[in-house]
Scaffold this motif. Structure first.
Motif, PDB file in Angstrom:
ATOM      1  N   LEU A  38      25.981  31.706 -26.143  1.00 45.12           N
ATOM      2  CA  LEU A  38      26.765  31.745 -25.027  1.00 45.12           C
ATOM      3  C   LEU A  38      28.251  31.090 -25.277  1.00 45.12           C
ATOM      4  CD1 LEU A  38      24.106  30.403 -22.150  1.00 45.12           C
ATOM      5  CD2 LEU A  38      24.992  32.892 -22.722  1.00 45.12           C
ATOM      6  N   GLU A  39      29.119  31.548 -24.563  1.00 44.50           N
ATOM      7  CA  GLU A  39      30.495  30.865 -24.440  1.00 44.50           C
ATOM      8  C   GLU A  39      30.577  29.370 -24.261  1.00 44.50           C
ATOM      9  OE1 GLU A  39      33.102  33.046 -21.943  1.00 44.50           O
ATOM     10  OE2 GLU A  39      32.462  34.859 -22.495  1.00 44.50           O
ATOM     11  N   SER A  40      29.728  28.916 -23.269  1.00 43.21           N
ATOM     12  CA  SER A  40      29.842  27.411 -22.993  1.00 43.21           C
ATOM     13  C   SER A  40      29.286  26.769 -24.288  1.00 43.21           C
ATOM     14  CB  SER A  40      28.569  27.205 -22.061  1.00 43.21           C
ATOM     15  OG  SER A  40      27.376  27.504 -22.206  1.00 43.21           O
ATOM     16  N   ILE A  41      28.386  27.190 -25.178  1.00 46.83           N
ATOM     17  CA  ILE A  41      27.838  26.684 -26.460  1.00 46.83           C
ATOM     18  C   ILE A  41      29.034  26.436 -27.522  1.00 46.83           C
ATOM     19  CG2 ILE A  41      26.396  26.513 -28.190  1.00 46.83           C
ATOM     20  CD1 ILE A  41      25.039  26.082 -25.680  1.00 46.83           C
ATOM     21  N   TYR A  42      29.650  27.659 -27.401  1.00 43.44           N
ATOM     22  CA  TYR A  42      30.879  27.546 -28.670  1.00 43.44           C
ATOM     23  C   TYR A  42      32.042  26.575 -28.007  1.00 43.44           C
ATOM     24  CZ  TYR A  42      28.617  31.653 -30.547  1.00 43.44           C
ATOM     25  OH  TYR A  42      27.716  32.599 -31.307  1.00 43.44           O
ATOM     26  N   GLU A  43      32.076  26.805 -26.546  1.00 40.49           N
ATOM     27  CA  GLU A  43      33.225  25.763 -25.777  1.00 40.49           C
ATOM     28  C   GLU A  43      32.838  24.351 -26.184  1.00 40.49           C
ATOM     29  OE1 GLU A  43      34.455  24.156 -21.568  1.00 40.49           O
ATOM     30  OE2 GLU A  43      34.231  26.249 -21.889  1.00 40.49           O
ATOM     31  N   ALA A  74      42.581  26.533  -7.094  1.00 41.78           N
ATOM     32  CA  ALA A  74      42.155  26.969  -8.457  1.00 41.78           C
ATOM     33  C   ALA A  74      41.406  27.734  -8.466  1.00 41.78           C
ATOM     34  CB  ALA A  74      42.039  25.667  -9.257  1.00 41.78           C
ATOM     35  N   ALA A  75      41.725  29.154  -8.803  1.00 44.29           N
ATOM     36  CA  ALA A  75      40.835  30.228  -8.727  1.00 44.29           C
ATOM     37  C   ALA A  75      40.425  30.445 -10.269  1.00 44.29           C
ATOM     38  CB  ALA A  75      41.608  31.390  -8.344  1.00 44.29           C
ATOM     39  N   TYR A  76      41.091  29.761 -10.997  1.00 43.22           N
ATOM     40  CA  TYR A  76      40.682  30.289 -12.521  1.00 43.22           C
ATOM     41  C   TYR A  76      40.667  28.835 -13.192  1.00 43.22           C
ATOM     42  CZ  TYR A  76      41.669  35.017 -11.725  1.00 43.22           C
ATOM     43  OH  TYR A  76      41.710  36.289 -10.965  1.00 43.22           O
ATOM     44  N   ARG A  77      40.077  28.745 -14.441  1.00 42.94           N
ATOM     45  CA  ARG A  77      39.956  27.723 -15.372  1.00 42.94           C
ATOM     46  C   ARG A  77      40.298  28.268 -16.936  1.00 42.94           C
ATOM     47  NH1 ARG A  77      37.751  22.827 -13.495  1.00 42.94           N
ATOM     48  NH2 ARG A  77      36.864  22.952 -11.275  1.00 42.94           N
ATOM     49  N   VAL A  78      40.943  27.612 -17.539  1.00 36.24           N
ATOM     50  CA  VAL A  78      41.213  27.617 -19.023  1.00 36.24           C
ATOM     51  C   VAL A  78      39.953  27.160 -19.878  1.00 36.24           C
ATOM     52  CG1 VAL A  78      42.703  27.276 -20.815  1.00 36.24           C
ATOM     53  CG2 VAL A  78      43.666  27.968 -18.621  1.00 36.24           C
ATOM     54  N   ASP A  79      39.443  27.695 -20.719  1.00 31.83           N
ATOM     55  CA  ASP A  79      38.304  27.255 -21.484  1.00 31.83           C
ATOM     56  C   ASP A  79      38.798  25.905 -22.169  1.00 31.83           C
ATOM     57  OD1 ASP A  79      36.557  29.157 -20.631  1.00 31.83           O
ATOM     58  OD2 ASP A  79      36.896  30.246 -22.363  1.00 31.83           O
ATOM     59  N   LEU A  80      39.766  25.994 -22.919  1.00 31.37           N
ATOM     60  CA  LEU A  80      40.615  24.864 -23.674  1.00 31.37           C
ATOM     61  C   LEU A  80      41.754  24.962 -23.907  1.00 31.37           C
ATOM     62  CD1 LEU A  80      38.521  25.173 -27.063  1.00 31.37           C
ATOM     63  CD2 LEU A  80      37.872  23.951 -25.239  1.00 31.37           C
ATOM     64  N   LEU A  81      42.467  23.656 -23.735  1.00 32.81           N
ATOM     65  CA  LEU A  81      44.069  23.349 -23.655  1.00 32.81           C
ATOM     66  C   LEU A  81      44.201  22.461 -24.770  1.00 32.81           C
ATOM     67  CD1 LEU A  81      46.926  23.898 -22.663  1.00 32.81           C
ATOM     68  CD2 LEU A  81      46.600  22.262 -21.113  1.00 32.81           C
ATOM     69  N   VAL A  82      44.652  22.816 -25.981  1.00 34.92           N
ATOM     70  CA  VAL A  82      44.908  22.246 -27.221  1.00 34.92           C
ATOM     71  C   VAL A  82      46.100  21.544 -27.447  1.00 34.92           C
ATOM     72  CG1 VAL A  82      44.699  22.003 -29.667  1.00 34.92           C
ATOM     73  CG2 VAL A  82      43.288  23.407 -28.190  1.00 34.92           C
ATOM     74  N   GLU A  83      46.445  20.160 -27.414  1.00 37.67           N
ATOM     75  CA  GLU A  83      47.456  19.462 -27.762  1.00 37.67           C
ATOM     76  C   GLU A  83      48.787  19.760 -26.625  1.00 37.67           C
ATOM     77  OE1 GLU A  83      48.595  17.189 -29.793  1.00 37.67           O
ATOM     78  OE2 GLU A  83      46.556  17.156 -30.513  1.00 37.67           O
ATOM     79  N   ARG A  84      48.282  20.398 -25.334  1.00 39.13           N
ATOM     80  CA  ARG A  84      49.041  20.835 -24.159  1.00 39.13           C
ATOM     81  C   ARG A  84      50.166  22.125 -24.622  1.00 39.13           C
ATOM     82  NH1 ARG A  84      48.520  19.734 -18.901  1.00 39.13           N
ATOM     83  NH2 ARG A  84      47.036  18.151 -18.757  1.00 39.13           N
ATOM     84  N   GLN A  85      49.559  22.692 -25.763  1.00 37.31           N
ATOM     85  CA  GLN A  85      50.600  23.748 -26.190  1.00 37.31           C
ATOM     86  C   GLN A  85      49.973  25.088 -26.629  1.00 37.31           C
ATOM     87  OE1 GLN A  85      52.515  22.914 -29.982  1.00 37.31           O
ATOM     88  NE2 GLN A  85      51.733  20.824 -29.676  1.00 37.31           N
ATOM     89  N   LEU A  86      48.616  25.088 -26.596  1.00 33.55           N
ATOM     90  CA  LEU A  86      48.008  26.233 -26.991  1.00 33.55           C
ATOM     91  C   LEU A  86      46.724  26.352 -25.925  1.00 33.55           C
ATOM     92  CD1 LEU A  86      47.747  28.436 -29.204  1.00 33.55           C
ATOM     93  CD2 LEU A  86      45.904  26.986 -30.323  1.00 33.55           C
ATOM     94  N   VAL A  87      46.474  27.612 -25.006  1.00 32.06           N
ATOM     95  CA  VAL A  87      45.434  27.969 -24.404  1.00 32.06           C
ATOM     96  C   VAL A  87      44.692  28.579 -25.285  1.00 32.06           C
ATOM     97  CG1 VAL A  87      44.852  29.208 -22.437  1.00 32.06           C
ATOM     98  CG2 VAL A  87      46.885  28.067 -22.345  1.00 32.06           C
ATOM     99  N   VAL A  88      43.428  28.084 -25.273  1.00 28.64           N
ATOM    100  CA  VAL A  88      42.307  28.930 -26.100  1.00 28.64           C
ATOM    101  C   VAL A  88      41.261  29.363 -25.181  1.00 28.64           C
ATOM    102  CG1 VAL A  88      40.598  28.583 -27.853  1.00 28.64           C
ATOM    103  CG2 VAL A  88      42.618  27.164 -28.143  1.00 28.64           C
ATOM    104  N   GLU A  89      40.877  30.679 -25.094  1.00 22.65           N
ATOM    105  CA  GLU A  89      40.142  31.422 -24.284  1.00 22.65           C
ATOM    106  C   GLU A  89      38.904  31.995 -25.120  1.00 22.65           C
ATOM    107  OE1 GLU A  89      39.323  32.050 -20.818  1.00 22.65           O
ATOM    108  OE2 GLU A  89      40.371  30.274 -20.999  1.00 22.65           O
ATOM    109  N   LEU A  90      37.689  31.577 -25.111  1.00 26.06           N
ATOM    110  CA  LEU A  90      36.566  31.692 -25.811  1.00 26.06           C
ATOM    111  C   LEU A  90      35.751  32.899 -25.180  1.00 26.06           C
ATOM    112  CD1 LEU A  90      35.566  28.089 -26.760  1.00 26.06           C
ATOM    113  CD2 LEU A  90      36.827  29.575 -28.028  1.00 26.06           C
ATOM    114  N   LYS A  91      35.192  33.912 -26.034  1.00 27.33           N
ATOM    115  CA  LYS A  91      34.461  34.873 -25.523  1.00 27.33           C
ATOM    116  C   LYS A  91      33.339  35.104 -26.473  1.00 27.33           C
ATOM    117  CE  LYS A  91      37.619  35.976 -22.377  1.00 27.33           C
ATOM    118  NZ  LYS A  91      37.355  35.350 -21.323  1.00 27.33           N
ATOM    119  N   ALA A  92      32.127  35.760 -25.941  1.00 26.04           N
ATOM    120  CA  ALA A  92      31.162  35.984 -26.688  1.00 26.04           C
ATOM    121  C   ALA A  92      30.655  37.474 -26.219  1.00 26.04           C
ATOM    122  CB  ALA A  92      29.913  35.030 -26.548  1.00 26.04           C
TER     123      ALA A  92
END
Length: 135
Positions: A38-43, A74-92
């Motif tokens: 699942l995506e949550s495991i990878y996150e 807040a309708a949406y949530r970003v999976d990961l925000l790294v160093e406040r400069q890269l949004v990371v969206e994880l999929k499976a």
């Protein structure tokens, strides 16, 4: 003007460096866990891996949606925000769809972040599931 251009190039270079570090972390997570979870495991695994590499990671960041000056919540949530400069969206998923790219571009615009990564862990080789997106 030259100072602004230099500053902008510096931001792009930093964003690229962070992207490279996140890709390396994703490869390690994929090597350890493989596809099919699942995506949550990878996150959760990415959070651990990125933190172990000394990167500042925020999970499930709320993306504020405003319509004509009115906050809609807040309708949406970003999976990961790294160093406040890269949004990371994880999929499976079987494959990335155009809607995934559109969603990431919207997140970048709303959060005013210059770059993002789509990472689909559901591939035998992770490089098949990587996509970098820049505003």
């Amino acid at each position: 003007m030259a100072e602004m251009e230099h500053s902008h190039r510096g931001t792009e270079a930093q964003s690229f460096d962070v992207s490279q570090a996140v890709i390396a972390a994703a490869i390690e997570v994929h090597r350890e866990l493989g596809p099919g979870l699942l995506e949550s495991i990878y996150e959760a695994a990415m959070d651990v891996e990125l933190a172990s590499r000394g990167l500042r990671v925020e999970r499930q960041i709320e993306v504020p949606i405003v319509y004509k000056g009115e906050p809609l919540g807040a309708a949406y949530r970003v999976d990961l925000l790294v160093e406040r400069q890269l949004v990371v969206e994880l999929k499976a998923v079987d494959s990335l769809a155009p809607v995934h790219t559109a969603q990431l571009l919207t997140y970048l615009r709303l959060l005013k972040v210059p770059a993002g990564l789509l990472i689909n862990f559901n591939h035998a080789q992770l490089k098949q599931g990587l996509k970098r997106v820049v505003l």
